[in-house]
Design a protein around this motif. Sequence first.
Motif, PDB file in Angstrom:
ATOM      1  N   PRO A  97     -25.533 -66.383  -1.565  1.00  0.00           N
ATOM      2  CA  PRO A  97     -26.086 -65.256  -2.306  1.00  0.00           C
ATOM      3  C   PRO A  97     -24.990 -64.446  -2.992  1.00  0.00           C
ATOM      4  O   PRO A  97     -23.946 -64.171  -2.400  1.00  0.00           O
ATOM      5  N   GLY A  98     -25.243 -64.074  -4.235  1.00  0.00           N
ATOM      6  CA  GLY A  98     -24.295 -63.270  -4.985  1.00  0.00           C
ATOM      7  C   GLY A  98     -23.196 -64.062  -5.658  1.00  0.00           C
ATOM      8  O   GLY A  98     -22.435 -63.502  -6.458  1.00  0.00           O
ATOM      9  N   ALA A  99     -23.076 -65.366  -5.370  1.00  0.00           N
ATOM     10  CA  ALA A  99     -22.006 -66.171  -5.953  1.00  0.00           C
ATOM     11  C   ALA A  99     -22.326 -66.527  -7.400  1.00  0.00           C
ATOM     12  O   ALA A  99     -23.478 -66.594  -7.813  1.00  0.00           O
ATOM     13  N   ARG A 100     -21.257 -66.761  -8.175  1.00  0.00           N
ATOM     14  CA  ARG A 100     -21.359 -67.294  -9.524  1.00  0.00           C
ATOM     15  C   ARG A 100     -20.649 -68.629  -9.520  1.00  0.00           C
ATOM     16  O   ARG A 100     -19.505 -68.725  -9.083  1.00  0.00           O
ATOM     17  N   ARG A 101     -21.322 -69.635 -10.031  1.00  0.00           N
ATOM     18  CA  ARG A 101     -20.821 -71.003  -9.924  1.00  0.00           C
ATOM     19  C   ARG A 101     -20.872 -71.694 -11.282  1.00  0.00           C
ATOM     20  O   ARG A 101     -21.822 -71.520 -12.049  1.00  0.00           O
ATOM     21  N   ALA A 102     -19.842 -72.466 -11.595  1.00  0.00           N
ATOM     22  CA  ALA A 102     -19.827 -73.324 -12.776  1.00  0.00           C
ATOM     23  C   ALA A 102     -19.725 -74.765 -12.307  1.00  0.00           C
ATOM     24  O   ALA A 102     -18.818 -75.104 -11.543  1.00  0.00           O
ATOM     25  N   THR A 103     -20.651 -75.602 -12.761  1.00  0.00           N
ATOM     26  CA  THR A 103     -20.660 -77.009 -12.377  1.00  0.00           C
ATOM     27  C   THR A 103     -20.494 -77.872 -13.614  1.00  0.00           C
ATOM     28  O   THR A 103     -21.182 -77.671 -14.616  1.00  0.00           O
ATOM     29  N   LEU A 104     -19.575 -78.818 -13.537  1.00  0.00           N
ATOM     30  CA  LEU A 104     -19.261 -79.686 -14.662  1.00  0.00           C
ATOM     31  C   LEU A 104     -19.724 -81.104 -14.355  1.00  0.00           C
ATOM     32  O   LEU A 104     -19.260 -81.741 -13.402  1.00  0.00           O
ATOM     33  N   LEU A 105     -20.666 -81.578 -15.139  1.00  0.00           N
ATOM     34  CA  LEU A 105     -21.134 -82.954 -15.041  1.00  0.00           C
ATOM     35  C   LEU A 105     -20.477 -83.778 -16.149  1.00  0.00           C
ATOM     36  O   LEU A 105     -20.086 -83.229 -17.178  1.00  0.00           O
ATOM     37  N   PRO A 106     -20.302 -85.087 -15.980  1.00  0.00           N
ATOM     38  CA  PRO A 106     -20.863 -85.912 -14.908  1.00  0.00           C
ATOM     39  C   PRO A 106     -20.060 -85.930 -13.606  1.00  0.00           C
ATOM     40  O   PRO A 106     -20.502 -86.496 -12.622  1.00  0.00           O
ATOM     41  N   ALA A 107     -18.876 -85.318 -13.580  1.00  0.00           N
ATOM     42  CA  ALA A 107     -18.040 -85.395 -12.374  1.00  0.00           C
ATOM     43  C   ALA A 107     -18.673 -84.677 -11.201  1.00  0.00           C
ATOM     44  O   ALA A 107     -18.442 -85.024 -10.041  1.00  0.00           O
ATOM     45  N   GLY A 108     -19.477 -83.648 -11.455  1.00  0.00           N
ATOM     46  CA  GLY A 108     -20.083 -82.892 -10.374  1.00  0.00           C
ATOM     47  C   GLY A 108     -19.145 -81.893  -9.739  1.00  0.00           C
ATOM     48  O   GLY A 108     -19.434 -81.339  -8.678  1.00  0.00           O
ATOM     49  N   LEU A 109     -18.004 -81.608 -10.388  1.00  0.00           N
ATOM     50  CA  LEU A 109     -17.069 -80.616  -9.856  1.00  0.00           C
ATOM     51  C   LEU A 109     -17.634 -79.222 -10.044  1.00  0.00           C
ATOM     52  O   LEU A 109     -18.311 -78.934 -11.034  1.00  0.00           O
ATOM     53  N   THR A 110     -17.348 -78.353  -9.102  1.00  0.00           N
ATOM     54  CA  THR A 110     -17.901 -77.004  -9.174  1.00  0.00           C
ATOM     55  C   THR A 110     -16.839 -75.975  -8.834  1.00  0.00           C
ATOM     56  O   THR A 110     -15.959 -76.211  -8.001  1.00  0.00           O
ATOM     57  N   LEU A 111     -16.922 -74.841  -9.514  1.00  0.00           N
ATOM     58  CA  LEU A 111     -15.984 -73.741  -9.325  1.00  0.00           C
ATOM     59  C   LEU A 111     -16.794 -72.495  -9.020  1.00  0.00           C
ATOM     60  O   LEU A 111     -17.774 -72.199  -9.703  1.00  0.00           O
ATOM     61  N   THR A 112     -16.416 -71.774  -7.993  1.00  0.00           N
ATOM     62  CA  THR A 112     -17.115 -70.538  -7.657  1.00  0.00           C
ATOM     63  C   THR A 112     -16.145 -69.369  -7.677  1.00  0.00           C
ATOM     64  O   THR A 112     -14.934 -69.529  -7.489  1.00  0.00           O
ATOM     65  N   GLY A 113     -16.692 -68.184  -7.909  1.00  0.00           N
ATOM     66  CA  GLY A 113     -15.861 -67.014  -8.094  1.00  0.00           C
ATOM     67  C   GLY A 113     -15.223 -66.516  -6.811  1.00  0.00           C
ATOM     68  O   GLY A 113     -15.771 -66.655  -5.721  1.00  0.00           O
ATOM     69  N   ARG A 114     -14.038 -65.905  -6.977  1.00  0.00           N
ATOM     70  CA  ARG A 114     -13.320 -65.309  -5.852  1.00  0.00           C
ATOM     71  C   ARG A 114     -13.090 -63.820  -6.059  1.00  0.00           C
ATOM     72  O   ARG A 114     -12.262 -63.212  -5.392  1.00  0.00           O
TER      73      ARG A 114
END
Length: 428
Positions: A281-298
């Motif tokens: 909850p409250g997270a912001r996430r960026a997901t890049l396909l097709p690799a499926g890599l994801t980055l979330t905020g800190r």
Amino acid sequence: MTDRTPSPAPPPSPPPPSLAPLLSDEGQALLAALRDHDPAQELALATRLRRDHPAELVSAALAQARLRQRAVAKFGERDAYRMYFTPHGVEQATRTSVAAHRAGRFRDIGLRAGGPARITDLCCGVGGDAIELARAGFAVTAVDRDPVTCEIAALNVRTLAPDAPPATVVRADVMTYDLAAAPPPDALFIDPARRGGRGRIFDPEAYSPPLSWAVDAVRAVGAGGIKIAPGIPHELVPDDFEAEWISDGGDVKEAVLWHHATGQGAGPGSGPESRPGAITPGARRATLLPAGLTLTGRGLPDPPVREVGRYLYEPDGAVIRAHLVAEVADELDGGLIDETIAYITADERRPTPYATAYEITDELPFNLKRLKALLRERGVGILTVKKRGSPVEPEELRRRMKLQGRESATVFLTRVAGAPTMLLGRPA
């Protein structure tokens, strides 16, 4: 009483007239023959086909063949040419890569133990998400109020997920559909309509159904996802939801609001090794396909503005939409070229999947005559134009440059520390 139209294996109720002829042996043979037809030659082709086939069948087959060709970009040839579509359905359907990723996230959050979890897909359209949810092993109930769309969704799910738990397709208004009817769902997926008679709808409360209704429905069930436009203001994301922006092949495709009342993740993380998992909850996430890599905020502060270094990094659109440029800049030990521009600059090149690197050769004040002379001097005939913070249109710029030569270059029309600037370089 809710009007239900199930789709188990005996065949469902007779399809609508526009689709019924295509399901006959003659219709199937005609569709197969039209698979690779040239739409530019349709008039002559239709005239010839009507000599041997009913006019209604020819019209329906040509329309469906045209829609299937458009759908290849989203579903791939293997699936698109076995599916059925409406014009609106092709436009609004979720592409296979994104729907499969989303089904994987539903699986990762662990809805319940024992037996297939039940997911209700509201505003299912032609079934793009329902197909991938069924393929992932969920028991799917798909709901839409349009009868033709319901028939198509049932047929598509049955065709592309034959070994999955039988899906149920319900014709109903999603806002009056009884979610408490047995068996109740373990999670919802809601894809509100975001287009109206005048085009795209930007106000989430003008979605059909409105975003506030969708949020309340997911909370009531306890888990689910809501598909939204990528440009949604961050302040409209509820605190008990995670927001995920998804790009595919570098293009931002959509955003999703996720909620799970229990079993959330331990907290956000980042880095190439991080992959989609539990909902935070409250997270912001960026997901890049097709690799499926994801980055979330800190929760990092905005990067500092600094002078342009040797390398310029263009973050993926999902990273920008998720407001995670600071996380990528920290990874690259870089800064911004302007406090309002999402370009990162650094003195060293470091590999990252979250941004594309360019080596900068020239930094010039904005002056098109000077740029034209420089490109001519270097024999540049192929120019990639990127802009951020500039009113100049790429096509207009290329036209004015009158390019000649065999060399290639990339020019960035942007601002550096507030000043209109041209950065010339090449992919690193």
